[in-house]
Design a protein around this motif. Structure first.
Motif, PDB file in Angstrom:
ATOM      1  N   GLU A   1       0.829  -1.215   0.000  1.00  0.00           N
ATOM      2  CA  GLU A   1       0.000   0.000   0.000  1.00  0.00           C
ATOM      3  C   GLU A   1       0.858   1.257   0.000  1.00  0.00           C
ATOM      4  OE1 GLU A   1      -4.164  -1.328   2.105  1.00  0.00           O
ATOM      5  OE2 GLU A   1      -2.429  -0.983   3.399  1.00  0.00           O
ATOM      6  N   ALA A   2       2.009   1.198   0.672  1.00  0.00           N
ATOM      7  CA  ALA A   2       2.911   2.355   0.670  1.00  0.00           C
ATOM      8  C   ALA A   2       3.446   2.650  -0.730  1.00  0.00           C
ATOM      9  CB  ALA A   2       4.070   2.119   1.635  1.00  0.00           C
ATOM     10  N   LEU A   3       3.476   1.620  -1.584  1.00  0.00           N
ATOM     11  CA  LEU A   3       3.924   1.793  -2.963  1.00  0.00           C
ATOM     12  C   LEU A   3       2.790   2.204  -3.899  1.00  0.00           C
ATOM     13  CD1 LEU A   3       6.301  -1.307  -3.243  1.00  0.00           C
ATOM     14  CD2 LEU A   3       7.001   1.090  -3.158  1.00  0.00           C
ATOM     15  N   GLY A   4       1.570   2.228  -3.379  1.00  0.00           N
ATOM     16  CA  GLY A   4       0.434   2.637  -4.205  1.00  0.00           C
ATOM     17  C   GLY A   4      -0.464   1.516  -4.679  1.00  0.00           C
ATOM     18  N   VAL A   5      -0.288   0.315  -4.144  1.00  0.00           N
ATOM     19  CA  VAL A   5      -1.157  -0.809  -4.507  1.00  0.00           C
ATOM     20  C   VAL A   5      -2.500  -0.661  -3.785  1.00  0.00           C
ATOM     21  CG1 VAL A   5      -1.454  -3.317  -4.378  1.00  0.00           C
ATOM     22  CG2 VAL A   5       0.805  -2.339  -4.872  1.00  0.00           C
ATOM     23  N   ASP A   6      -3.585  -0.904  -4.495  1.00  0.00           N
ATOM     24  CA  ASP A   6      -4.924  -0.876  -3.904  1.00  0.00           C
ATOM     25  C   ASP A   6      -5.330  -2.284  -3.494  1.00  0.00           C
ATOM     26  OD1 ASP A   6      -5.472   1.921  -4.284  1.00  0.00           O
ATOM     27  OD2 ASP A   6      -5.765   1.497  -6.420  1.00  0.00           O
ATOM     28  N   ILE A   7      -5.602  -2.495  -2.209  1.00  0.00           N
ATOM     29  CA  ILE A   7      -6.017  -3.795  -1.694  1.00  0.00           C
ATOM     30  C   ILE A   7      -7.472  -3.697  -1.246  1.00  0.00           C
ATOM     31  CG2 ILE A   7      -5.569  -5.608   0.008  1.00  0.00           C
ATOM     32  CD1 ILE A   7      -2.685  -4.652   0.149  1.00  0.00           C
ATOM     33  N   TYR A   8      -8.313  -4.600  -1.771  1.00  0.00           N
ATOM     34  CA  TYR A   8      -9.738  -4.602  -1.444  1.00  0.00           C
ATOM     35  C   TYR A   8     -10.095  -5.862  -0.662  1.00  0.00           C
ATOM     36  CZ  TYR A   8     -10.201  -0.952  -5.058  1.00  0.00           C
ATOM     37  OH  TYR A   8     -10.086   0.196  -5.806  1.00  0.00           O
ATOM     38  N   PRO A   9      -9.990  -5.835   0.674  1.00  0.00           N
ATOM     39  CA  PRO A   9     -10.424  -6.995   1.460  1.00  0.00           C
ATOM     40  C   PRO A   9     -11.941  -7.122   1.449  1.00  0.00           C
ATOM     41  CG  PRO A   9      -9.755  -5.215   2.909  1.00  0.00           C
ATOM     42  CD  PRO A   9      -9.445  -4.760   1.517  1.00  0.00           C
ATOM     43  N   GLY A  10     -12.422  -8.345   1.613  1.00  0.00           N
ATOM     44  CA  GLY A  10     -13.854  -8.582   1.600  1.00  0.00           C
ATOM     45  C   GLY A  10     -14.454  -8.699   0.215  1.00  0.00           C
ATOM     46  N   PHE A  11     -13.601  -8.821  -0.809  1.00  0.00           N
ATOM     47  CA  PHE A  11     -14.075  -8.952  -2.189  1.00  0.00           C
ATOM     48  C   PHE A  11     -13.559 -10.268  -2.784  1.00  0.00           C
ATOM     49  CE2 PHE A  11     -14.628  -4.480  -1.520  1.00  0.00           C
ATOM     50  CZ  PHE A  11     -15.706  -4.122  -2.323  1.00  0.00           C
ATOM     51  N   SER A  12     -14.477 -11.165  -3.088  1.00  0.00           N
ATOM     52  CA  SER A  12     -14.107 -12.439  -3.708  1.00  0.00           C
ATOM     53  C   SER A  12     -14.120 -12.320  -5.219  1.00  0.00           C
ATOM     54  CB  SER A  12     -15.090 -13.542  -3.301  1.00  0.00           C
ATOM     55  OG  SER A  12     -15.032 -13.793  -1.918  1.00  0.00           O
ATOM     56  N   GLY A  13     -13.124 -12.880  -5.851  1.00  0.00           N
ATOM     57  CA  GLY A  13     -13.161 -13.026  -7.300  1.00  0.00           C
ATOM     58  C   GLY A  13     -14.043 -14.205  -7.650  1.00  0.00           C
ATOM     59  N   VAL A  14     -15.214 -13.950  -8.194  1.00  0.00           N
ATOM     60  CA  VAL A  14     -16.187 -15.019  -8.429  1.00  0.00           C
ATOM     61  C   VAL A  14     -16.278 -15.442  -9.888  1.00  0.00           C
ATOM     62  CG1 VAL A  14     -17.574 -14.353  -6.437  1.00  0.00           C
ATOM     63  CG2 VAL A  14     -18.115 -13.395  -8.672  1.00  0.00           C
ATOM     64  N   GLU A  15     -15.732 -14.637 -10.794  1.00  0.00           N
ATOM     65  CA  GLU A  15     -15.878 -14.942 -12.224  1.00  0.00           C
ATOM     66  C   GLU A  15     -14.723 -14.329 -13.000  1.00  0.00           C
ATOM     67  OE1 GLU A  15     -19.076 -14.022 -15.855  1.00  0.00           O
ATOM     68  OE2 GLU A  15     -19.486 -13.344 -13.803  1.00  0.00           O
ATOM     69  N   LEU A  16     -14.223 -15.081 -13.977  1.00  0.00           N
ATOM     70  CA  LEU A  16     -13.208 -14.559 -14.888  1.00  0.00           C
ATOM     71  C   LEU A  16     -13.889 -13.962 -16.110  1.00  0.00           C
ATOM     72  CD1 LEU A  16     -10.872 -17.625 -14.532  1.00  0.00           C
ATOM     73  CD2 LEU A  16     -10.204 -15.304 -13.923  1.00  0.00           C
ATOM     74  N   LEU A  17     -13.318 -12.903 -16.626  1.00  0.00           N
ATOM     75  CA  LEU A  17     -13.862 -12.231 -17.801  1.00  0.00           C
ATOM     76  C   LEU A  17     -12.941 -12.483 -18.983  1.00  0.00           C
ATOM     77  CD1 LEU A  17     -14.743  -8.861 -16.037  1.00  0.00           C
ATOM     78  CD2 LEU A  17     -16.235 -10.841 -16.416  1.00  0.00           C
ATOM     79  N   TYR A  18     -13.542 -12.711 -20.164  1.00  0.00           N
ATOM     80  CA  TYR A  18     -12.770 -13.076 -21.350  1.00  0.00           C
ATOM     81  C   TYR A  18     -13.121 -12.157 -22.511  1.00  0.00           C
ATOM     82  CZ  TYR A  18     -12.315 -17.455 -18.712  1.00  0.00           C
ATOM     83  OH  TYR A  18     -12.067 -18.394 -17.739  1.00  0.00           O
ATOM     84  N   ASN A  19     -12.185 -12.035 -23.449  1.00  0.00           N
ATOM     85  CA  ASN A  19     -12.483 -11.290 -24.675  1.00  0.00           C
ATOM     86  C   ASN A  19     -12.933 -12.252 -25.772  1.00  0.00           C
ATOM     87  OD1 ASN A  19     -10.145 -12.503 -25.632  1.00  0.00           O
ATOM     88  ND2 ASN A  19      -8.894 -10.640 -25.497  1.00  0.00           N
ATOM     89  N   ASP A  20     -13.123 -11.738 -26.964  1.00  0.00           N
ATOM     90  CA  ASP A  20     -13.683 -12.549 -28.056  1.00  0.00           C
ATOM     91  C   ASP A  20     -12.770 -13.684 -28.499  1.00  0.00           C
ATOM     92  OD1 ASP A  20     -15.902 -10.934 -28.044  1.00  0.00           O
ATOM     93  OD2 ASP A  20     -15.211  -9.653 -29.702  1.00  0.00           O
ATOM     94  N   VAL A  21     -11.476 -13.581 -28.233  1.00  0.00           N
ATOM     95  CA  VAL A  21     -10.553 -14.652 -28.638  1.00  0.00           C
ATOM     96  C   VAL A  21     -10.239 -15.598 -27.480  1.00  0.00           C
ATOM     97  CG1 VAL A  21      -9.528 -13.285 -30.481  1.00  0.00           C
ATOM     98  CG2 VAL A  21      -8.509 -13.212 -28.193  1.00  0.00           C
TER      99      VAL A  21
END
Length: 535
Positions: free
Chosen positions: A129-149
């Motif tokens: 976080e001191a380097l500028g990274v945004d951390i979002y606790p309490g958020f689950s990755g539930v789905e991957l998103l894909y492009n047309d290829v």
């Protein structure tokens, strides 16, 4: 951000799923490589470290690579250096110390630290976080998103979509998104099936007379039989605290075996129980551990990102260590991602990653230990350990193995045998002083879930669970689950399967061990699960 299809859309350079050692190390190295990169970490726990559980004895090589000046800080979490090591073989009444002279160099813990991995991750999160990274606790990755290829372009939570140039998956062992990616892109076609163990841990405050800061003690043998792999650890931290743990390899055959009960039995051994006289149990947890080793690591890179840490499986089984390799994997992948972004690339497959990790310190760490797990599985604990030691000595002295690289023949689910081939195991009732039941243990894991969220444990086929899991295997889920999530209620035709999802401590053993692969673990909406303090 703007709203599309009921989800907020957020754009960044890199999304990382999981604020564990690998994810945090990757974020830090990305920022070290290019401070202008926008990095977001999604963490399903209520806070960083909430779902982190490990012994843990840490080889500092990963941290030294990431943060060379770490040891000069006053607030770093590496406080207890290993001072003494013991390896014991247990029978029901006796114990034998294995001489350190017999052990190959790879088994040494010299220069390592006994730590709370939760504290380490919170420390790394502050660095990120001191380097500028945004951390979002309490958020689950539930789905991957894909492009047309078919390339990954982002990750969705319940109500937000994060679009990025690359996605890094650092969910830990048997991650739900990693599982989907491995299947979609056939990342495991050239490797053995991944193998797992279930690891238990309790943190105790012991009497000062029984406390030896810096002592690391491991054992194998009792209470497990020779055909069931596993072992224990006892680590003496600072402040009169001792972490005690037990690992059962999930390729066991007997459906009547209860890994939790085996852990409780272990603490009653004559050479162990006196440590806990007058002691107080502080917390409890359990989680799956990757154990397949070098030959079970899938391809890391996929179109649009890469697997890191235990999502790929970098635990060194005989060393009982994975933290250093998780950090190193985050560093290696981050360096390739940073170069790709600098070159104007995005959402492609960075194939260079594969060669890099195998030629790195990770490959050099895992390769000599690659036959330990398959030798124990094939020849049993005692003879398998002897052969494993011989194999590691040969490689240390001559860089040669008589066994080549052994493969794991089948998954842990396929290893379970029908109930008629085994006898039930009679476990003693807990005394609530040294040994405990599962529900009281779950209580001190601080586990909670939102009352109105959908059940995150799903049956693919309800009837199959009855005809096979119950009728053929006599309900092993009621025994392998360390949190009393699963129950069979009623008898014969009236039996009903009850899923107490609110008890789930996110170990993911059910997703691994169910003989029909009929139970699917999915992340809750976010923030639910255990809240491990200093575990």
């Amino acid at each position: 951000m703007h709203r599309i299809e009921a989800r907020e859309i957020m754009e960044c350079d890199v999304v990382i799923v999981g604020a564990g050692p690998a994810g945090l190390a990757a974020a830090i190295r990305l920022k070290q490589s290019n401070p202008t990169l926008s990095i977001v970490i999604l963490e399903k726990g209520a806070e960083v470290g909430a779902h982190i559980l490990s012994g843990a004895v840490v080889d500092p090589v990963g941290i030294a690579t990431l943060l060379p000046e770490w040891h000069k800080e006053d607030q770093h979490p590496f406080r207890t250096m290993v001072k003494e090591e013991r390896l014991m073989f247990l029978t029901a009444r006796d114990s034998w110390m294995i001489s350190k002279i017999l052990l190959p160099k790879i088994m040494s813990n010299h220069g390592s630290f006994i730590v709370s991995l939760g504290r380490v991750c919170r420390w790394l999160a502050r660095k990120a976080e001191a380097l500028g990274v945004d951390i979002y606790p309490g958020f689950s990755g539930v789905e991957l998103l894909y492009n047309d290829v078919g390339a990954v372009t982002g990750v969705a939570t319940v109500d937000m979509a994060l679009m990025s140039k690359y996605v890094l998956i650092g969910e830990g062992a048997r991650g739900s998104l990693a599982k989907k990616l491995i299947a979609r892109y056939a990342l495991d076609t050239e490797c053995s099936p991944q193998k797992y163990g279930i690891g238990f841990k309790e943190l105790w405050e012991v009497d000062s007379g029984h406390h030896r800061p810096g002592l690391v003690q491991h054992s194998f043998g009792w209470p497990l039989d020779n055909c069931t792999g596993g072992g224990s650890f006892l680590y003496h931290l600072e402040e009169n605290q001792v972490s005690v743990g037990f690992v059962v390899h999930l390729d066991y055959k007997n459906p009547y075996l209860s890994p939790f009960e085996e852990f409780q039995r272990f603490k009653t051994h004559p050479s162990i129980r006196d440590i806990f006289a007058g002691a107080r149990r502080i917390s409890y947890g359990a989680r799956a551990i990757t154990e397949g080793g070098f030959q079970s690591v899938p391809r890391l890179a996929f179109p649009g990102g890469a697997l890191i840490g235990c999502s790929a499986g970098f635990v060194n089984v005989p060393r009982i260590k994975g933290f250093h390799n998780a950090v190193l994997s985050g560093i290696i992948v981050a360096e390739h991602i940073a170069m790709a972004v600098a070159a104007g690339r995005s959402n492609d497959e960075i194939k260079e990653i594969e060669k890099s990790w195998r030629a790195s310190a990770i490959g050099r760490d895992l390769f000599p230990a690659r036959n330990v797990k398959p030798l124990m599985a094939k020849y049993g604990t005692i003879f398998g350990c002897i052969l494993s030691g011989f194999d590691m000595w040969l490689q240390q002295l001559f860089s040669f193995s008589l066994f080549g690289t052994m493969r794991h023949p089948k998954t842990d689910a396929a290893a379970l045998e029908p109930a008629f081939m085994h006898q039930p195991v009679d476990y003693p009732a807990p005394d609530n002083v040294l040994t405990f039941d599962r529900l009281s243990s779950v209580y001190i894991s601080n586990t909670s879930h939102k009352g109105n969220e959908p059940c995150h444990l799903r049956l693919k086929d309800t009837q199959l669970q009855k005809t096979s899991e119950l009728n053929s295997y006599n309900g092993p889920s009621t025994r392998y689950c360390p949190a009393s999530v699963y129950e069979w209620i009623g008898e014969d035709e009236n039996s009903q399967y009850m899923i107490n999802a609110q008890n789930c401590i996110h170990c993911k053993t059910c997703d691994i061990k169910d003989p029909n692969q009929n139970i699917e673990w999915n992340p809750p909406s976010g923030g639910g699960g255990p809240l491990y303090f200093d575990m």
